[in-house]
Design a protein around this motif. Structure first.
Motif, short mmCIF file in Angstrom:
data_model
loop_
_atom_site.label_atom_id
_atom_site.label_comp_id
_atom_site.label_asym_id
_atom_site.label_seq_id
_atom_site.Cartn_x
_atom_site.Cartn_y
_atom_site.Cartn_z
N UNK A 164 29.60 47.56 -63.96
CA UNK A 164 30.81 46.89 -63.24
C UNK A 164 31.73 46.57 -64.41
N UNK A 165 32.99 47.06 -64.24
CA UNK A 165 34.09 46.62 -65.00
C UNK A 165 34.38 45.11 -64.96
N UNK A 166 35.26 44.92 -66.04
CA UNK A 166 36.16 43.65 -65.98
C UNK A 166 37.16 43.58 -64.72
N UNK A 167 37.34 42.23 -64.23
CA UNK A 167 38.39 42.32 -63.21
C UNK A 167 39.62 42.81 -63.69
N UNK A 168 40.31 43.16 -62.78
CA UNK A 168 41.57 43.74 -63.30
C UNK A 168 42.98 43.79 -62.10
N UNK A 169 44.19 43.34 -62.09
CA UNK A 169 44.73 42.90 -63.44
C UNK A 169 43.98 41.57 -63.57
N UNK A 170 44.10 41.13 -64.94
CA UNK A 170 43.78 39.58 -65.14
C UNK A 170 44.75 39.29 -66.30
N UNK A 171 45.73 38.55 -66.16
CA UNK A 171 45.99 37.45 -64.96
C UNK A 171 46.35 38.45 -63.72
N UNK A 172 46.03 37.74 -62.83
CA UNK A 172 46.38 38.40 -61.50
C UNK A 172 47.16 37.49 -60.65
N UNK A 173 47.79 38.09 -59.55
CA UNK A 173 48.58 37.12 -58.72
C UNK A 173 48.08 37.16 -57.26
N UNK A 232 39.44 42.14 -53.99
CA UNK A 232 39.76 40.76 -53.53
C UNK A 232 40.97 40.20 -53.29
N UNK A 233 41.42 39.56 -52.29
CA UNK A 233 42.33 39.14 -51.82
C UNK A 233 42.43 37.66 -52.40
N UNK A 234 43.37 37.41 -53.44
CA UNK A 234 43.32 36.08 -53.91
C UNK A 234 44.80 35.29 -53.78
N UNK A 235 45.44 35.72 -52.78
CA UNK A 235 46.93 35.35 -52.40
C UNK A 235 46.50 34.05 -52.09
N UNK A 275 46.03 40.10 -55.65
CA UNK A 275 44.81 40.96 -55.37
C UNK A 275 44.02 41.30 -56.76
N UNK A 276 42.80 41.11 -56.89
CA UNK A 276 42.24 41.75 -58.17
C UNK A 276 41.09 42.81 -57.65
N UNK A 277 40.89 43.64 -58.51
CA UNK A 277 39.79 44.92 -58.36
C UNK A 277 38.88 44.81 -59.33
N UNK A 278 37.48 45.34 -58.72
CA UNK A 278 36.50 45.67 -59.65
C UNK A 278 35.99 46.93 -59.42
N UNK A 279 35.70 47.81 -60.47
CA UNK A 279 34.96 49.01 -60.32
C UNK A 279 33.64 49.01 -60.74
N UNK A 280 32.68 49.46 -60.04
CA UNK A 280 31.11 49.31 -60.18
C UNK A 280 30.35 50.71 -59.28
N UNK A 281 29.29 50.46 -59.88
CA UNK A 281 28.19 51.87 -59.64
C UNK A 281 26.99 50.97 -59.40
N UNK A 282 26.47 51.10 -58.39
CA UNK A 282 25.23 50.43 -57.97
C UNK A 282 24.23 51.33 -57.10
#
Length: 241
Positions: free
Chosen positions: A162-171, A212-215, A173-180
């Protein structure tokens, strides 16, 4: 073999918790203030001993004598909790028999809240209260939560990325890239600074990105953690503007 993943977050006991005027508890890992909060340690059932350090700071203008009392709020039957202060005590001892003197403005690094899973899994909560010469009205506490899994972190490290959250800082929406892997369950949880869960995402085995919607979240500092099969394997900070 160390399989402990450190997850430190501040949880308030209660708005009615009495605040010390002379003492402060600091997380030994990052020196953050965890007074009347919770330190969470995630470990494996096959660990021999899990040690959790905390520093005690004298915020008053005079030298004080500090004692320790242990409260076993919740413990997995068969496991053991004990602490070190002026010396190390057995699991059956709940109060220090001696004090340690702390000069005005100084920080003492002698405390350790230790836990032996003894091959057992589950969650245990042990509270430690630091007080001045039996004056319980001037005290500060820290709860240590030991979250012990039957699966070690090293046992599942090849099942995810899993990646770090991006963008960070965020306003908004925030995204995570992953494989599982196909037989692995994963979820991303976002907590506010007092430990309240504010967002949870279940990972999709047919996708490689979570959104993730963080609005609707207030600006400030948050923590996010990635859980695989119920084990927190990665935790990082997220700043929302």
């Amino acid at each position: 073999m160390n399989k402990i993943l450190l997850l430190t977050t501040l949880l308030l006991f209660s708005i009615f918790e009495l605040q010390s005027q002379s003492l402060m508890v600091l997380n030994a890992e990052d020196k953050s203030d965890v007074s009347n909060g919770t330190l969470i340690r995630i470990g494996s059932y096959d660990e021999s001993t899990i040690e959790v350090g905390a520093y005690v700071k004298n915020t008053s203008g005079a030298t004080i004598n500090v004692w320790v009392k242990k409260y076993t709020n919740e413990i997995v039957s068969g496991s053991e909790a004990y602490f070190c202060w002026d010396g190390c005590y057995g699991s059956s001892t709940n109060s220090s028999t001696n004090y340690l003197s702390v000069a005005a403005g100084d920080t003492i690094k002698a405390f350790s809240g230790d836990f032996k899973p003894n091959g057992l899994s589950g969650i245990s909560n042990i509270k430690y209260t630091f007080y001045i010469d039996h004056q319980t009205t001037d005290s500060v506490s820290v709860n240590i939560q030991y979250n012990i899994s039957v699966t070690g972190i090293n046992d599942i490290k090849d099942q995810y990325q899993i990646s770090s959250a991006y963008p960070n800082p965020a306003t908004s929406v925030v995204y995570f890239n992953y494989t599982i892997s196909g037989n692995t369950d994963g979820k991303i949880i976002i907590y506010d600074i007092v430990g309240k869960k504010v967002k949870e995402l279940i990972t999709d085995k047919n996708s490689t990105q979570a959104r993730a919607d963080i609005s609707q979240l207030n600006p400030g500092l948050y923590l996010w953690t990635f859980e695989v099969n119920g084990i927190s394997v990665k935790t990082e900070k997220l700043l929302i503007k």
